[in-house]
Design a protein around this motif. Structure first.
Motif, PDB file in Angstrom:
ATOM      1  N   ALA A   6      10.465 -25.826  58.250  1.00  0.00           N
ATOM      2  CA  ALA A   6      11.586 -26.304  57.447  1.00  0.00           C
ATOM      3  C   ALA A   6      12.276 -25.196  56.699  1.00  0.00           C
ATOM      4  O   ALA A   6      13.333 -25.425  56.129  1.00  0.00           O
ATOM      5  CB  ALA A   6      11.102 -27.353  56.446  1.00  0.00           C
ATOM      6  N   MET A 155      12.607 -31.498  53.598  1.00  0.00           N
ATOM      7  CA  MET A 155      11.393 -30.804  54.023  1.00  0.00           C
ATOM      8  C   MET A 155      11.095 -29.605  53.135  1.00  0.00           C
ATOM      9  O   MET A 155       9.935 -29.274  52.887  1.00  0.00           O
ATOM     10  CB  MET A 155      11.519 -30.377  55.483  1.00  0.00           C
ATOM     11  CG  MET A 155      11.485 -31.523  56.470  1.00  0.00           C
ATOM     12  SD  MET A 155      11.451 -30.945  58.178  1.00  0.00           S
ATOM     13  CE  MET A 155       9.821 -30.213  58.251  1.00  0.00           C
ATOM     14  N   PRO A 163       8.557 -33.776  59.864  1.00  0.00           N
ATOM     15  CA  PRO A 163       9.972 -33.641  60.252  1.00  0.00           C
ATOM     16  C   PRO A 163      10.501 -34.903  60.919  1.00  0.00           C
ATOM     17  O   PRO A 163       9.845 -35.490  61.770  1.00  0.00           O
ATOM     18  CB  PRO A 163       9.954 -32.457  61.230  1.00  0.00           C
ATOM     19  CG  PRO A 163       8.547 -32.367  61.712  1.00  0.00           C
ATOM     20  CD  PRO A 163       7.687 -32.845  60.588  1.00  0.00           C
TER      21      PRO A 163
END
Length: 292
Positions: A6, A155, A163
């Motif tokens: 992320a 995230m 995710p």
């Protein structure tokens, strides 16, 4: 792995390296900042200043562009403090590092080209030390964390978040991550610096960096904002930044956060056009070589 993937500070994958003409080291406080110079800074031409993404490198993010950039004017690459042990990662600290390099090289101003976190730094330079930049090209940047794709912002705020399907479309693959980790194999602080750097950048990205609309409206440096159509920053947010700053906005088709710096075919003509049309007093603006 979610937090790792992320990170909105990922650099582009490794590209062919261009041996630097010279390398140096400038002191920023008690920290030595390394730099590369391609070309002759005594030529009288305003140089490029390239600033790479958080997990990237000069060669990794800009290797594909360096030959063409250096063919037109000198290029300065600054090794940012994200690659070292126990260093504080803030825009103010990195701004001081970068200005220390320019001062050590006796460079009054430059054409800044920054990607991802390097783009944030370039924007910070333009807002805090506008007299040091002739033009500004920022690639894959946002105004703040909220300006990023909602799934990416979520995230980063909560690294344990799995995710979403939207995020998976934007994130690096396992192969991408392996290549990034390999880039730290010869790090002076050891390959384990990879994990420390991720931790440094994760702390930075959820900090209070960013700019208000009012702060962005004060941008006085001729600017180009380039985004991929599948970037960490949505095109709509890029249009918002461009409207506030009166920047040129370019959206590259079929480009992600990880692939955009590989698109020399699109980026280089846009960078050269930004310089040509800026009209900020660079005596070399109208050289034929600076035209797309």
């Amino acid at each position: 792995m979610g937090a790792l993937q992320a990170s909105a500070l990922v650099g582009a994958m490794a590209a062919p390296a261009l041996a630097q003409d010279t390398e140096g080291r400038a002191m920023s406080g008690d920290l030595g900042i390394h730099d590369q110079v391609h070309g002759d800074l005594g030529s009288g031409m305003v140089p490029f200043l390239v600033l790479y993404g958080g997990m990237g490198s000069i060669e990794g993010d800009f290797g594909a562009h360096l030959p063409s950039l250096a063919a037109r004017r000198p290029v300065i690459g600054v090794e940012q403090r994200t690659g070292g042990r126990d260093t504080l990662v803030t825009l103010a600290a990195m701004r001081a590092d970068t200005l220390s390099v320019l001062d050590a090289l006796d460079v009054g101003r430059a054409h800044a080209v920054g990607f991802s976190m390097g783009g944030m730094l370039a924007l910070d330079l333009a807002l805090s030390a506008s007299e040091r930049l002739a033009t500004l090209t920022v690639i894959s940047v946002s105004q703040n964390l909220d300006g990023m794709h909602p799934a990416i912002a979520k995230m980063n705020r909560n690294p344990t978040t799995a995710p979403s399907a939207d995020a998976l479309k934007l994130l690096p693959s396992e192969e991408d991550l392996a290549r990034m980790q390999a880039g730290f194999s010869d790090n002076p602080d050891g390959p384990e610096q990879f994990g420390r750097t991720f931790a440094q950048l994760q702390a930075f990205i959820v900090s209070d960096w960013g700019w208000s609309d009012q702060e962005l409206a004060a941008l006085a440096v001729p600017t180009l904002l380039a985004l991929g159509d599948s970037d960490f920053t949505p095109v709509e947010h890029g249009a918002h930044i461009a409207a506030i700053t009166e920047a040129q906005l370019a959206v590259l088709p079929d480009a992600t956060h990880l692939s955009i710096t590989c698109r020399s075919d699109c980026l280089l003509p846009l960078i050269f056009l930004r310089i040509t049309t800026a009209g900020t007093g660079d005596g070399a603006f109208d050289r034929k070589g600076d035209r797309p």
